[in-house]
Enzyme design. Structure first.
Site, PDB file in Angstrom:
ATOM      1  N   GLU A 157      40.536  25.216  37.847  1.00  0.00           N
ATOM      2  CA  GLU A 157      41.396  24.039  37.692  1.00  0.00           C
ATOM      3  C   GLU A 157      41.546  23.793  36.191  1.00  0.00           C
ATOM      4  O   GLU A 157      40.570  23.744  35.452  1.00  0.00           O
ATOM      5  CB  GLU A 157      40.755  22.831  38.401  1.00  0.00           C
ATOM      6  CG  GLU A 157      41.737  21.715  38.709  1.00  0.00           C
ATOM      7  CD  GLU A 157      42.128  20.931  37.481  1.00  0.00           C
ATOM      8  OE1 GLU A 157      43.354  20.819  37.196  1.00  0.00           O
ATOM      9  OE2 GLU A 157      41.232  20.443  36.772  1.00  0.00           O
ATOM     10  N   HIS A 158      42.786  23.578  35.751  1.00  0.00           N
ATOM     11  CA  HIS A 158      43.159  23.740  34.349  1.00  0.00           C
ATOM     12  C   HIS A 158      42.978  22.493  33.492  1.00  0.00           C
ATOM     13  O   HIS A 158      43.040  22.578  32.264  1.00  0.00           O
ATOM     14  CB  HIS A 158      44.634  24.162  34.318  1.00  0.00           C
ATOM     15  CG  HIS A 158      45.050  24.949  33.110  1.00  0.00           C
ATOM     16  ND1 HIS A 158      44.296  25.064  31.963  1.00  0.00           N
ATOM     17  CD2 HIS A 158      46.163  25.683  32.876  1.00  0.00           C
ATOM     18  CE1 HIS A 158      44.932  25.803  31.085  1.00  0.00           C
ATOM     19  NE2 HIS A 158      46.060  26.195  31.616  1.00  0.00           N
ATOM     20  N   CYS A 159      42.746  21.316  34.071  1.00  0.00           N
ATOM     21  CA  CYS A 159      42.911  20.092  33.277  1.00  0.00           C
ATOM     22  C   CYS A 159      41.920  19.997  32.116  1.00  0.00           C
ATOM     23  O   CYS A 159      42.260  19.435  31.073  1.00  0.00           O
ATOM     24  CB  CYS A 159      42.869  18.848  34.156  1.00  0.00           C
ATOM     25  SG  CYS A 159      41.251  18.383  34.779  1.00  0.00           S
TER      26      CYS A 159
ATOM     27  N   LEU B 281      39.895  22.879  31.237  1.00  0.00           N
ATOM     28  CA  LEU B 281      39.458  24.222  30.879  1.00  0.00           C
ATOM     29  C   LEU B 281      40.648  25.138  30.591  1.00  0.00           C
ATOM     30  O   LEU B 281      41.562  25.236  31.408  1.00  0.00           O
ATOM     31  CB  LEU B 281      38.637  24.826  32.025  1.00  0.00           C
ATOM     32  CG  LEU B 281      37.301  24.156  32.334  1.00  0.00           C
ATOM     33  CD1 LEU B 281      36.758  24.641  33.672  1.00  0.00           C
ATOM     34  CD2 LEU B 281      36.299  24.422  31.213  1.00  0.00           C
TER      35      LEU B 281
END
Length: 610
Positions: A322-324, A326
């Site tokens: 999950e990108h938020c 990282l």
């Protein structure tokens, strides 16, 4: 910091000494914006954009009020960067589904005939991750040093126990190292998925000591035995994490309202160190494995979790992120740490010891028929959405970064020029192209948005497509475009780029426009330049690691090709994605990339000055 002698050896010891991300002036960003968008515009569109920019940066423009507010914010105590608010709005503000649209994956390099089976591989990855956590908690992960100085390690704080929480208008993120949850996570469990069932499994003992590798394998065996039958239809709550964010927020609240047990289970999932998904799939090939890592069996995932290790039935493995909080650079370092040393040795170094079969328990949500129907509908909708995404891979085992260097050209510039030539041949046009550029040399630095298309790129593509152009002309155009690419990348690395700055000014107006007296529309954001430059035809990002076979993410728009590439000294692999409606163009692009790489390599190799 004036040299290596001043560097701290602690993981986070250099962060406060890093320079701050520079805040561009309105004038500088406007000038760069016009330069960046101009190659994509007609003369009429450029004139309209120039007029809008002139009004935006002119004396008395509301843009200066927004800039002053951003300057004041950047100077506030506790603010690490003028981008501190930008990043949450960029990632947590998106309202579509994050599964496939935002999360990304890495497919780990195959260990061939020596690859362990599913349980052993999952246990090894878990043990290696725990070793990383032990070192991180004690700040024994060496800080990354590059580009002449230390890099920000801040994102490492969000590898363990970080979870995105859906919201109606804006998501939040639940992480350690915050006021609400100070210091590293003290949780002792992970969540294991198997056949749509969810299980809590303790991986650390009561005193925080990791379970041994054999213990972990025994625990996973016990979970597989307990979950053999699989979850009943409509009960795999992980499907709900695939929904658009406001819809998932509503479903999450419905779970909590229905029974207090559900709130406890959500807390267990959200506080878990990470997830491990055990899939029954035996991937037919790397493309199949990539698809399963990108979307897979959504009942066997929790896409809101920062880190999910996925292990297939044959031991093939990867990670969904999950990108938020990282970016790829941080996950690459984590994956390298997990895979570059034998897991048993890492387990020993972590202090792990035999403590018996780890405690585990199924996580069974209390569902009524309405909630079960919600789960089934989410499953069906995401399966259809995933089916509407086309992917393919391209692999070169005879070309890599070293070959490009021997041709006296930047490896990244070379492949980006190959993409531009292939795109023109596949789609008949040059379109907006995004490339992610890391800026971790700054305090809390993340990435900058680079736009690849320059006048030099247009000249290069035109020369390659001009039958009258000789080899010398084409080589000169290629080198000029590559040199410009390198120069622009360096500007982005230095924080000298317009897009995120102008975007944040727009967001300041949305958040505080009434307070600041800036409520009317600003013409720049409706200009042809702004809308065209940000309407991607290619969205590109690189993940160089010998431990990665493929890196991938979903497309970002109806015509976009997502280009995730692993460019190593001796090999070059790409994972491409696009909406199925335009899959033919993606496959043609893939074919043309193969042609372009060979063609450009031969062109430069024939240079008698080489």
């Amino acid at each position: 910091m004036n040299g290596s002698q001043d560097l701290s050896a602690r993981t986070f010891g250099n962060e406060d000494g890093l320079p701050r991300v520079p805040l561009p002036t309105v004038e500088d960003s406007c000038a760069r914006f016009l330069e960046w968008c101009a190659p994509l515009l007609t003369a009429e569109q450029l004139a309209a954009t120039e007029e809008a920019v002139q009004r935006f940066r002119g004396p008395g423009s509301p843009a200066h009020v927004l800039q002053d507010a951003l300057l004041r914010y950047d100077a506030e105590d506790g603010v690490h960067s003028w981008l501190d608010t930008f990043w949450p709005y960029r990632y947590l503000g998106r309202r579509d589904r994050i599964a496939l649209n935002a999360n990304f994956f890495f497919l780990f390099a195959d260990s061939g005939a020596s690859r362990p089976g599913q349980i052993e591989r999952a246990a090894e990855l878990t043990a290696a991750a725990l070793h990383h956590k032990v070192r991180l908690d004690e700040e024994r992960i060496p800080p990354v040093v590059g580009r002449g100085g230390p890099q920000s390690m801040e994102q490492n704080k969000y590898l363990f126990s970080a979870t995105r929480i859906p919201g109606t208008e804006l998501d939040t993120v639940r992480t350690p190292y915050t006021e609400q949850w100070p210091g590293p996570s003290t949780e002792r469990h992970i969540v294991v998925f198997y056949r749509g069932g969810m299980f809590r499994m303790d991986v650390l003992g009561a005193d925080g000591t990791p379970h041994s590798l054999d213990d972990l394998a025994a625990g996973l065996c016990a979970i597989i035995e307990a979950g053999t039958v699989g979850a009943a239809p409509g009960t795999s709550v992980g499907h709900l994490t695939t929904k658009a964010r406001a819809e998932w927020a509503s479903s999450r609240q419905a779970l909590i309202d229905h029974d207090p047990v559900n709130a406890e289970l959500l807390d267990t999932v959200e506080r878990a160190l990470f997830c491990v998904a055990l899939d029954d799939l035996v991937p037919a090939d790397d493309l199949s494995a990539g698809g399963a890592l990108l979307h897979g069996d959504s009942g066997n995932r929790w896409f809101d979790k920062a880190v999910s290790l996925v292990v297939f039935a044959d031991g093939t493995a990867g990670i969904n992120v999950e990108h938020c909080c990282l970016d790829g650079t941080t996950i690459l370092s984590f994956v390298d740490a997990m895979l570059e040393e034998p897991a048993r040795e890492q387990s020993r170094k972590s202090g792990a010891r035999d403590q018996g079969v780890p405690g585990f328990a199924p996580l069974r949500f209390v569902l009524d028929e309405v909630l079960r129907a919600d789960v089934r509908e989410a499953d069906e909708a995401f399966a259809a959405y995933a089916a509407d995404t086309a992917t393919t891979i391209v692999s070169f085992d005879d070309f890599g970064g070293d070959a490009a260097k021997r041709l006296r050209i930047s490896p990244d510039a070379f492949v980006q020029m190959a993409y531009q030539l292939a795109h023109r041949r596949a789609k008949g046009k040059t379109g907006a192209t995004y490339e992610s550029i890391a800026t971790r040399q700054f305090h809390h630095g993340r990435t900058e948005a680079m736009r690849v298309v320059t006048p030099e790129v247009l000249d290069f593509v035109a020369a390659m497509e001009d039958p009258a152009a000789d080899a010398a002309t084409r080589r000169a155009a290629l080198r000029a475009a590559a040199d410009k690419h390198v120069a622009r990348a360096k500007e982005c690395q230095a924080g000298q780029a317009p897009e995120q700055h102008l975007w944040e000014l727009q967001l300041v107006q949305r958040r505080r426009g009434a307070e600041l007296g800036v409520t009317g529309p600003l013409a720049l954001y409706d200009s042809p330049g702004w809308t065209t430059m940000r309407d991607d035809y290619l969205s590109t990002s690189s993940a160089p690691s010998v431990n990665i076979s493929y890196f991938g993410f979903g497309s970002t728009s109806s015509q976009c090709i997502g280009v995730a590439y692993v460019l190593l000294p001796e090999r070059f692999n790409l994972h491409l994605s696009t909406p199925r409606a335009v899959a033919g163009e993606m496959h043609l692009f893939a074919e043309q990339v193969r042609v372009a790489v060979r063609e450009l390599r031969d062109l430069l190799a024939a240079d008698t000055d080489g």
